[in-house]
Design a protein around this motif. Structure first.
Motif, PDB file in Angstrom:
ATOM      1  N   GLN A  34       0.824  -1.213  -0.054  1.00  0.00           N
ATOM      2  CA  GLN A  34       0.005   0.024   0.029  1.00  0.00           C
ATOM      3  C   GLN A  34       0.804   1.228  -0.100  1.00  0.00           C
ATOM      4  O   GLN A  34       1.722   1.246   0.764  1.00  0.00           O
ATOM      5  CB  GLN A  34      -0.855   0.184   1.384  1.00  0.00           C
ATOM      6  N   VAL A  35       0.611   2.083  -1.034  1.00  0.00           N
ATOM      7  CA  VAL A  35       1.137   3.380  -1.094  1.00  0.00           C
ATOM      8  C   VAL A  35       0.388   4.547  -0.320  1.00  0.00           C
ATOM      9  O   VAL A  35      -0.851   4.297  -0.020  1.00  0.00           O
ATOM     10  CB  VAL A  35       1.703   3.803  -2.610  1.00  0.00           C
ATOM     11  N   ALA A  36       0.963   5.787  -0.563  1.00  0.00           N
ATOM     12  CA  ALA A  36       0.191   6.992   0.126  1.00  0.00           C
ATOM     13  C   ALA A  36      -1.037   7.524  -0.680  1.00  0.00           C
ATOM     14  O   ALA A  36      -1.087   8.528  -0.692  1.00  0.00           O
ATOM     15  CB  ALA A  36       1.040   7.966   0.556  1.00  0.00           C
ATOM     16  N   TRP A  37      -1.962   6.550  -1.274  1.00  0.00           N
ATOM     17  CA  TRP A  37      -2.914   7.078  -1.996  1.00  0.00           C
ATOM     18  C   TRP A  37      -4.115   7.063  -0.938  1.00  0.00           C
ATOM     19  O   TRP A  37      -4.635   6.114  -0.285  1.00  0.00           O
ATOM     20  CB  TRP A  37      -3.389   6.071  -3.256  1.00  0.00           C
ATOM     21  N   THR A  43      -2.224  11.049  -4.185  1.00  0.00           N
ATOM     22  CA  THR A  43      -0.993  10.766  -3.245  1.00  0.00           C
ATOM     23  C   THR A  43      -1.291  11.576  -2.330  1.00  0.00           C
ATOM     24  O   THR A  43      -1.671  12.840  -2.490  1.00  0.00           O
ATOM     25  CB  THR A  43       0.267  10.956  -3.907  1.00  0.00           C
ATOM     26  N   ILE A  46       2.833  14.687  -0.155  1.00  0.00           N
ATOM     27  CA  ILE A  46       3.913  14.645  -1.213  1.00  0.00           C
ATOM     28  C   ILE A  46       5.090  15.313  -0.350  1.00  0.00           C
ATOM     29  O   ILE A  46       4.966  16.425   0.149  1.00  0.00           O
ATOM     30  CB  ILE A  46       3.455  15.321  -2.521  1.00  0.00           C
ATOM     31  N   GLN A  52       3.002  10.183   4.424  1.00  0.00           N
ATOM     32  CA  GLN A  52       2.929   8.854   3.827  1.00  0.00           C
ATOM     33  C   GLN A  52       2.720   7.718   4.690  1.00  0.00           C
ATOM     34  O   GLN A  52       1.922   6.557   4.362  1.00  0.00           O
ATOM     35  CB  GLN A  52       3.818   8.893   2.579  1.00  0.00           C
ATOM     36  N   CYS A  56      -0.193   4.708   4.542  1.00  0.00           N
ATOM     37  CA  CYS A  56       0.122   3.460   4.011  1.00  0.00           C
ATOM     38  C   CYS A  56      -0.687   2.833   5.188  1.00  0.00           C
ATOM     39  O   CYS A  56      -1.431   1.764   4.724  1.00  0.00           O
ATOM     40  CB  CYS A  56       1.409   3.052   3.818  1.00  0.00           C
ATOM     41  N   ASP A 120       6.752   2.896  -7.445  1.00  0.00           N
ATOM     42  CA  ASP A 120       6.016   3.036  -8.680  1.00  0.00           C
ATOM     43  C   ASP A 120       5.759   4.386  -9.169  1.00  0.00           C
ATOM     44  O   ASP A 120       5.837   4.522 -10.656  1.00  0.00           O
ATOM     45  CB  ASP A 120       4.233   2.423  -8.451  1.00  0.00           C
ATOM     46  N   GLU A 123       6.472  10.112  -6.667  1.00  0.00           N
ATOM     47  CA  GLU A 123       5.885  11.040  -5.312  1.00  0.00           C
ATOM     48  C   GLU A 123       5.592   9.956  -4.040  1.00  0.00           C
ATOM     49  O   GLU A 123       5.819  10.382  -2.986  1.00  0.00           O
ATOM     50  CB  GLU A 123       4.350  11.509  -5.675  1.00  0.00           C
ATOM     51  N   HIS A 124       5.831   8.644  -4.777  1.00  0.00           N
ATOM     52  CA  HIS A 124       5.614   7.850  -3.485  1.00  0.00           C
ATOM     53  C   HIS A 124       7.173   7.624  -2.671  1.00  0.00           C
ATOM     54  O   HIS A 124       8.070   7.115  -3.220  1.00  0.00           O
ATOM     55  CB  HIS A 124       5.131   6.458  -3.988  1.00  0.00           C
ATOM     56  N   GLU A 127       6.080   2.048   0.723  1.00  0.00           N
ATOM     57  CA  GLU A 127       4.921   1.323   0.568  1.00  0.00           C
ATOM     58  C   GLU A 127       5.068   0.064   1.719  1.00  0.00           C
ATOM     59  O   GLU A 127       6.234  -0.226   2.169  1.00  0.00           O
ATOM     60  CB  GLU A 127       5.216   0.770  -0.845  1.00  0.00           C
TER      61      GLU A 127
END
Length: 135
Positions: A34-37, A43, A46, A52, A56, A120, A123-124, A127
């Motif tokens: 999991q990323v910071a979406w 996102t 940033i 972030q 996650c 990916d 900006e990330h 994860e």
């Protein structure tokens, strides 16, 4: 609860997590990194590692809840941080603490922290993936 977290004698006690998890459930749950979406794929935070990390962990919490699980069921976490250096540890821990406060838990299963060159998208910064056990 399918997971028991322990620090066996002879291994160092680390505040951030436990060294061993004992799983007794019957179903393995593998949660993709999991990323910071946020829920809309935007996102969060940033340039802000702590924000972030928090997002996650919140995403992991959402994924767990979606299958009837919680952080109590997590056997192991793997954290990938772009350009990891030890001086980033306070930001990592801040993000974890903020997520834990929002989730009402202390997510401290065993984990692996890996420094990586990139994720990916640029900006990330982090994860997090999880493996859980449920009955």
């Amino acid at each position: 609860m399918a997971i028991t977290l322990v620090n066996p004698p002879g291994l160092p006690e680390i505040d951030a997590y436990r060294q061993v998890s004992i799983a007794t459930g019957s179903k393995l749950v593998f949660i993709a990194g999991q990323v910071a979406w946020d829920a809309d794929g935007v996102t969060v935070g940033i340039g802000d590692l702590a924000a972030q990390v928090e997002q996650c962990y919140l995403n992991i919490g959402t994924a767990l809840a979606g299958v009837g699980a919680s952080f109590d069921d997590v056997a192991k976490l793997t954290i990938h941080v772009v350009g990891w250096t030890p001086d980033k540890m306070p930001l990592l821990m801040e993000g974890i603490a903020r997520a834990a406060a929002k989730l009402g838990v202390t997510p401290v299963p065993p984990g692996t922290l890996l420094g990586v060159a990139a994720l990916d998208v640029p900006e990330h910064l982090v994860e997090v993936e999880a493996t859980a056990i449920i009955d």
